[in-house]
Design a protein around this motif. Structure first.
Motif, PDB file in Angstrom:
ATOM      1  N   PHE A  65       0.829  -1.198   0.000  1.00 19.82           N
ATOM      2  CA  PHE A  65       0.000   0.000   0.000  1.00 19.82           C
ATOM      3  C   PHE A  65       0.865   1.250   0.000  1.00 19.82           C
ATOM      4  CE2 PHE A  65      -2.477  -3.413   1.628  1.00 19.82           C
ATOM      5  CZ  PHE A  65      -3.772  -3.163   1.221  1.00 19.82           C
TER       6      PHE A  65
ATOM      7  N   ALA B  71       0.901   0.496   5.381  1.00 11.01           N
ATOM      8  CA  ALA B  71      -0.046  -0.228   6.237  1.00 11.01           C
ATOM      9  C   ALA B  71       0.638  -1.339   7.020  1.00 11.01           C
ATOM     10  CB  ALA B  71      -1.216  -0.786   5.401  1.00 11.01           C
TER      11      ALA B  71
ATOM     12  N   PRO C 101       1.387  -1.710  13.447  1.00  9.11           N
ATOM     13  CA  PRO C 101       2.223  -1.027  14.439  1.00  9.11           C
ATOM     14  C   PRO C 101       2.388  -1.832  15.715  1.00  9.11           C
ATOM     15  CG  PRO C 101       0.063   0.012  14.306  1.00  9.11           C
ATOM     16  CD  PRO C 101       0.096  -1.048  13.248  1.00  9.11           C
TER      17      PRO C 101
ATOM     18  N   ARG D  22      10.409  -2.108  16.193  1.00  8.74           N
ATOM     19  CA  ARG D  22       9.009  -1.747  16.021  1.00  8.74           C
ATOM     20  C   ARG D  22       8.907  -0.883  14.767  1.00  8.74           C
ATOM     21  NH1 ARG D  22       8.466   0.424  21.336  1.00  8.74           N
ATOM     22  NH2 ARG D  22       8.029   2.341  20.216  1.00  8.74           N
TER      23      ARG D  22
ATOM     24  N   ASP E 286      -6.561   3.303  10.430  1.00  6.18           N
ATOM     25  CA  ASP E 286      -6.148   3.249   9.042  1.00  6.18           C
ATOM     26  C   ASP E 286      -6.804   2.021   8.393  1.00  6.18           C
ATOM     27  OD1 ASP E 286      -4.935   3.139   6.635  1.00  6.18           O
ATOM     28  OD2 ASP E 286      -2.896   2.914   7.400  1.00  6.18           O
TER      29      ASP E 286
ATOM     30  N   GLY F 126      -6.370   0.920   5.632  1.00  6.33           N
ATOM     31  CA  GLY F 126      -5.312   0.190   4.924  1.00  6.33           C
ATOM     32  C   GLY F 126      -4.780  -0.992   5.743  1.00  6.33           C
ATOM     33  N   LEU F 127      -4.721  -0.820   7.074  1.00 10.68           N
ATOM     34  CA  LEU F 127      -4.222  -1.906   7.924  1.00 10.68           C
ATOM     35  C   LEU F 127      -5.115  -3.136   7.809  1.00 10.68           C
ATOM     36  CD1 LEU F 127      -3.184  -0.112  11.230  1.00 10.68           C
ATOM     37  CD2 LEU F 127      -1.708  -1.045   9.472  1.00 10.68           C
TER      38      LEU F 127
ATOM     39  N   ALA G 206      -4.646  -4.642   4.418  1.00 11.57           N
ATOM     40  CA  ALA G 206      -3.365  -5.357   4.337  1.00 11.57           C
ATOM     41  C   ALA G 206      -3.498  -6.724   4.992  1.00 11.57           C
ATOM     42  CB  ALA G 206      -2.268  -4.541   5.009  1.00 11.57           C
TER      43      ALA G 206
ATOM     44  N   VAL H 114      -8.764 -10.322  11.559  1.00  7.99           N
ATOM     45  CA  VAL H 114      -8.516  -8.892  11.361  1.00  7.99           C
ATOM     46  C   VAL H 114      -8.839  -8.130  12.639  1.00  7.99           C
ATOM     47  CG1 VAL H 114      -9.258  -6.825  10.121  1.00  7.99           C
ATOM     48  CG2 VAL H 114      -8.878  -8.943   8.866  1.00  7.99           C
TER      49      VAL H 114
ATOM     50  N   ARG I  44      -8.916  -9.320  15.736  1.00  7.65           N
ATOM     51  CA  ARG I  44      -8.018  -9.729  16.808  1.00  7.65           C
ATOM     52  C   ARG I  44      -6.613  -9.137  16.631  1.00  7.65           C
ATOM     53  NH1 ARG I  44      -6.997 -15.510  15.908  1.00  7.65           N
ATOM     54  NH2 ARG I  44      -5.435 -14.604  14.543  1.00  7.65           N
ATOM     55  N   ASP I  45      -6.111  -9.163  15.409  1.00  5.63           N
ATOM     56  CA  ASP I  45      -4.707  -8.804  15.188  1.00  5.63           C
ATOM     57  C   ASP I  45      -4.502  -7.336  14.837  1.00  5.63           C
ATOM     58  OD1 ASP I  45      -4.128 -11.453  15.606  1.00  5.63           O
ATOM     59  OD2 ASP I  45      -4.185 -11.969  13.472  1.00  5.63           O
ATOM     60  N   VAL I  46      -5.521  -6.701  14.307  1.00  2.35           N
ATOM     61  CA  VAL I  46      -5.322  -5.336  13.801  1.00  2.35           C
ATOM     62  C   VAL I  46      -6.204  -4.310  14.521  1.00  2.35           C
ATOM     63  CG1 VAL I  46      -5.482  -3.851  11.774  1.00  2.35           C
ATOM     64  CG2 VAL I  46      -4.628  -6.186  11.532  1.00  2.35           C
TER      65      VAL I  46
ATOM     66  N   PRO J  39      -6.014  -4.246  18.766  1.00  2.21           N
ATOM     67  CA  PRO J  39      -4.764  -3.629  19.245  1.00  2.21           C
ATOM     68  C   PRO J  39      -4.692  -2.135  18.952  1.00  2.21           C
ATOM     69  CG  PRO J  39      -4.293  -5.689  18.121  1.00  2.21           C
ATOM     70  CD  PRO J  39      -5.748  -5.415  17.908  1.00  2.21           C
TER      71      PRO J  39
ATOM     72  N   ALA K  58       2.182   1.855  23.723  1.00  2.00           N
ATOM     73  CA  ALA K  58       3.407   2.328  23.081  1.00  2.00           C
ATOM     74  C   ALA K  58       3.562   1.683  21.710  1.00  2.00           C
ATOM     75  CB  ALA K  58       4.606   2.005  23.961  1.00  2.00           C
ATOM     76  N   ALA K  59       3.209   0.412  21.625  1.00  4.20           N
ATOM     77  CA  ALA K  59       3.409  -0.311  20.376  1.00  4.20           C
ATOM     78  C   ALA K  59       2.472   0.176  19.280  1.00  4.20           C
ATOM     79  CB  ALA K  59       3.197  -1.809  20.603  1.00  4.20           C
ATOM     80  N   THR K  60       1.287   0.625  19.695  1.00  4.08           N
ATOM     81  CA  THR K  60       0.356   1.073  18.670  1.00  4.08           C
ATOM     82  C   THR K  60       0.565   2.537  18.331  1.00  4.08           C
ATOM     83  OG1 THR K  60      -1.226   1.366  20.434  1.00  4.08           O
ATOM     84  CG2 THR K  60      -1.522  -0.568  19.045  1.00  4.08           C
ATOM     85  N   GLY K  61       1.317   3.243  19.191  1.00  5.02           N
ATOM     86  CA  GLY K  61       1.498   4.673  18.992  1.00  5.02           C
ATOM     87  C   GLY K  61       2.303   4.986  17.812  1.00  5.02           C
TER      88      GLY K  61
END
Lengths: 353, 271
Positions: free
Chosen positions: A90, A94, A97, A139, B166, B168-169, B172, B183, B185-187, B190, B268-271
Motif C-alpha cells: 500500500f 499499512a 504497528p 518496532r 487506518d 489500509g491496515l 493489508a 482482522v 483480533r490482530d489489527v 490492538p 506504546a506499540a500502537t502509537g
C-alpha cells in the motif's frame, strides 16, 4: 529467490467498470490481459481510475455488474481478497504497528498456519532479500521510510502470492531515495518473476519498471504499450504530454510539410490538412545556423541543466518550442537559430475533440 | 514588571483556587480520617474490618464488570455507527449520548421504571411465567444503571478512535489471508487499545464513585459511596467516613495506574 521464478498467475479483467454509490464513474468498463510473470504499470494522474482498477483486481472493490476478474482463467470476481492469494503493497505501507518487523513479514504465513520453524526460515530469507538484516526486532515506528517500504514488500512477497499488487509504493519517499529504491525494486521484481501490477503517477517509474504501461485518463484506458511505444508513438495528445516532455504543434499540412510561422517542417503525411496536431520531442530537435535552415526561431531562454541545456524558442511554431540541446552548443539569448528535425521524429496526433 | 513575575501573577488565581477548594479540603479529609478512636489505624479499617472489606470487593467487582461490559457493547456499537451510513444515524447517535445529561437520580428512577415492583420487566415476566421479576433494588439494578450512563461516555471515545483507524491496515491483513475475526483480533483491537484504556478508566472511576443511582435504588446496596454516606449521616462516624473516602480515592487511582501500566506496552506499540 529462484524458488519463486515462474510462480505467478495470469490475469484477465473483462469489462470491469466501477460506479460508486453516489453515481460517480471511477472506471469505464475496461478489458485487460496480463501475462504470467509480466510487470504491468497502470499510469495516470490522480483520479484517472488506476487505483480503482488495482483494487478490483485485488478484490477490495467489486466491479459493476457484468465485469469479471480471472486469474489463470479461473473466475475470481466473487472471491474475497483473503482467498485470492495476492500480495499487496500500500501507498501508506499499512504495516502493523503492534508487531515487530519479523512479525509483520511472517503474518501471512502465521495466518496460513505455517509452523514456527518454517515461518522463521522464510522470514529470514526475505529479510536477506530485501536488505533489512538487523531490523527484525524493531518496532515499525523505529523504521525510516525506505525501511518501511522494504518491510511492506517483504510482507507481501512472503506468502508466495500469485500476483503482486503495488499501489504507489515509492510515492511517500523523498526524491533521492525514490530513485535508488526504484532501481532496487526493478531488480527485485525481475528476480522474483511474479506477475506484478504497479500503480503510479510517475512516468519515469512506469518507464523503468513496466514491461507494458497502461496510460489512463478520466477512468478509461488511453493507451497500452511498451514504454518505447508509449514514448515514441503516443496515440493521443494526452499520452504525448503526460509521458516525458512534448512539443505540441498545431499547423496546416501542405505537400508533406507542416506550415509553421518560422518556416516549413517535413512530416510523413501525404494528405493535406488545414489543421493538424503533431508532437515533437525536445531531444529530437537539432540546433543549426539560422541561414540555411528551413525552420528557424529566436532563443527566448536558456537553462543549463548539466548533462544538457533546455532552450525555449519562440517564433518557430505557433507556441513556444522546447529544445533539449547538447551542453556544448553555445547560444545567446535573442539569437536567431535554425532548427533541424527529422520527419521520423514528428508524430501526427488525432485532433482532440 | 518582568515577564516572569507577570506569569506568576497570572497564575495566582489558579493557585488560590487550588489551595482553597482542592488542597485544604483534601488535607482536612486526610487529617479527619486519622482522628478516630483507632488513630491512623482507621485507614486500615477499609481492609481489616470484614464488612468494609466485603463492600470494597463488591464495589470493585461492580465497577470492573460495568467497565468490561460497557467496553464490549460500546465497541461493537461504536464501530458500526462509525463505519456505516444509514438514515436516522445522526438521531441514533444523539439518543445514545442523551443519558450524558441525566443525573444519577434520574437514571435510578428509570431503572425502577424498568425493573422495579411496578416495572416493565416485572409485568412482562408476570404475564409469561406468573412471577414478577424485580431486580431494580439490588446490585444488578445498579449494574444496569451504571451501564446506562457509562455507554454514552465510552461510545464517543471509541467512535473517535475508529475514525482514526487506518483502513489500509485491515485491507493489508485481509490481503495476507486474514478472515474477519483475525482482522479484529490482530489489527483492529490492538489499534483501539489506547481508547479502551482511556474510556475504560473513566467508566471504572465513575462506577467506583457514583452515588445518586445507588441512593435512588436502595439505601442498603453494598457499595463504598453508600457506606460512606451511611457512616457519615446515620452513624455520624466522621473519621471512618473520611478514612473510607480517602481509601476509595487511593484504591481507584491505584487500579487505574495498574491498568495503564499493563496496557502501557500495548499503547506504546500502537502509537
Amino acid at each position: 529467490m529462484s524458488a519463486q521464478a515462474g510462480h505467478g498467475a495470469s490475469v484477465r479483467i473483462e469489462a470491469c467498470g466501477k460506479t460508486f454509490a453516489d453515481g460517480t464513474r471511477a472506471l469505464e468498463p475496461a478489458t485487460l490481459e496480463i501475462a504470467r510473470g509480466e510487470t504491468l504499470v497502470l499510469l495516470g494522474p490522480s483520479g484517472c481510475g488506476k487505483t480503482t482498477m488495482l483494487r478490483i483486481i485485488a478484490g477490495l472493490e467489486l466491479p459493476d455488474a457484468g465485469g469479471r476478474v480471472l486469474f489463470d482463467d479461473k473466475d475470481m470476481t466473487a472471491v474475497p481478497i483473503e482467498r485470492r492469494n495476492v500480495g499487496m503493497v500500500f501507498q501508506s505501507y499499512a504495516l502493523f504497528p503492534n508487531m515487530t518487523v519479523s512479525d509483520n513479514i511472517g503474518y501471512g504465513l502465521k495466518i496460513r498456519g505455517i509452523p514456527n520453524k518454517e515461518r522463521a526460515a522464510r522470514v529470514a530469507e526475505l529479510v536477506a532479500l530485501t536488505n533489512i538484516s538487523g531490523l527484525e526486532n524493531r518496532r515499525i515506528d523505529q523504521l525510516s521510510g525506505g525501511q518501511r517500504q522494504r518491510v511492506a514488500l517483504a510482507r507481501a512477497v512472503a506468502i508466495r502470492p500469485g500476483i503482486l499488487l503495488l499501489d504507489e509504493p515509492l510515492t511517500a519517499l523523498d526524491a533521492a531515495l525514490r530513485d535508488r529504491l526504484r532501481g532496487e525494486l526493478n531488480r527485485l521484481l525481475r528476480a522474483l518473476g511474479i506477475t506484478t501490477i504497479y500503480v503510479t503517477h510517475d512516468q519515469s517509474e512506469a518507464m523503468e519498471l513496466g514491461d507494458r504501461v497502461v496510460v489512463m485518463q478520466k477512468g478509461a484506458i488511453a493507451q497500452i504499450g511498451t514504454p518505447r511505444e508509449i514514448y515514441f508513438t503516443p496515440r493521443r495528445r494526452f499520452v504525448a504530454e503526460f509521458i516525458g516532455a512534448a512539443n505540441i504543434v498545431e499547423a496546416a499540412i501542405e505537400g508533406g510539410y507542416l506550415v509553421l510561422p518560422g518556416g516549413r517542417q517535413p512530416i510523413h503525411c501525404d494528405v493535406d490538412m488545414p489543421a493538424a496536431v503533431a508532437m515533437i520531442r525536445p531531444e529530437t530537435i537539432r540546433v543549426t545556423s539560422a541561414g540555411s535552415a528551413s525552420l528557424s526561431g529566436t532563443v527566448d531562454s536558456v537553462s543549463f541543466i548539466g548533462d544538457r541545456q533546455r532552450l525555449v524558442v519562440s517564433g518557430a511554431s505557433n507556441r513556444l518550442l522546447t529544445v533539449d540541446a547538447p551542453n556544448t552548443v553555445r547560444v545567446r539569448l535573442g539569437e536567431r537559430i535554425g532548427l533541424s528535425i527529422s520527419p521520423d521524429a514528428v508524430r501526427l496526433l488525432p485532433p482532440e475533440n | 514588571m518582568s515577564h516572569k513575575s507577570f506569569v506568576w501573577l497570572c497564575l495566582l488565581p489558579l493557585a488560590v483556587l487550588t489551595v482553597a477548594f482542592f488542597l485544604l479540603p483534601m488535607v482536612r479529609l486526610v487529617v479527619t480520617g486519622a482522628e478516630g478512636p483507632q488513630g491512623l489505624a482507621g485507614y486500615l479499617a477499609i481492609l481489616s474490618e470484614p464488612r468494609y472489606r466485603a463492600t470494597l470487593v463488591n464495589t470493585v467487582l461492580l465497577a470492573a464488570a460495568t467497565t468490561v461490559v460497557t467496553l464490549i457493547v460500546a465497541t461493537v456499537a461504536g464501530m458500526f455507527l462509525q463505519r456505516h451510513r444509514f438514515p436516522g444515524r445522526a438521531v441514533l447517535i444523539a439518543m445514545l449520548t442523551f443519558p450524558l445529561a441525566f443525573p444519577g437520580v434520574v437514571v435510578g428512577f428509570m431503572i425502577i421504571l424498568l425493573a422495579g415492583r411496578q416495572g416493565l420487566i416485572g409485568d412482562f415476566s408476570n404475564r409469561l411465567f406468573g412471577e414478577k421479576l424485580v431486580f431494580a433494588y439490588s446490585i444488578y439494578g445498579l449494574f444496569l444503571g451504571y451501564l446506562y450512563f457509562s455507554i454514552p461516555r465510552v461510545i464517543l471515545t471509541i467512535m473517535a478512535a475508529v475514525q482514526k483507524l487506518d483502513v489500509g491496515l485491515e485491507e493489508a491483513a485481509r490481503s495476507l489471508g486474514a478472515g474477519p475475526w483475525a482482522v479484529q483480533r490482530d489489527v483492529v483491537l490492538p489499534a483501539l487499545a489506547p481508547a479502551f484504556v482511556a474510556s475504560g478508566a473513566i467508566a471504572f472511576a465513575t462506577a467506583m464513585g457514583a452515588f445518586g443511582t445507588a441512593f435512588t435504588l436502595a439505601t442498603n446496596i453494598d457499595v463504598l459511596p453508600m457506606l460512606i454516606y451511611t457512616e457519615f449521616t446515620l452513624a455520624a462516624n466522621f473519621s471512618i467516613s473520611a478514612a473510607l473516602s480517602v481509601g476509595l480515592g487511593i484504591i481507584t487511582w491505584f487500579i487505574l495506574a495498574l491498568a495503564r501500566s499493563f496496557s502501557g506496552s500495548a499503547v506504546a506499540a500502537t502509537g
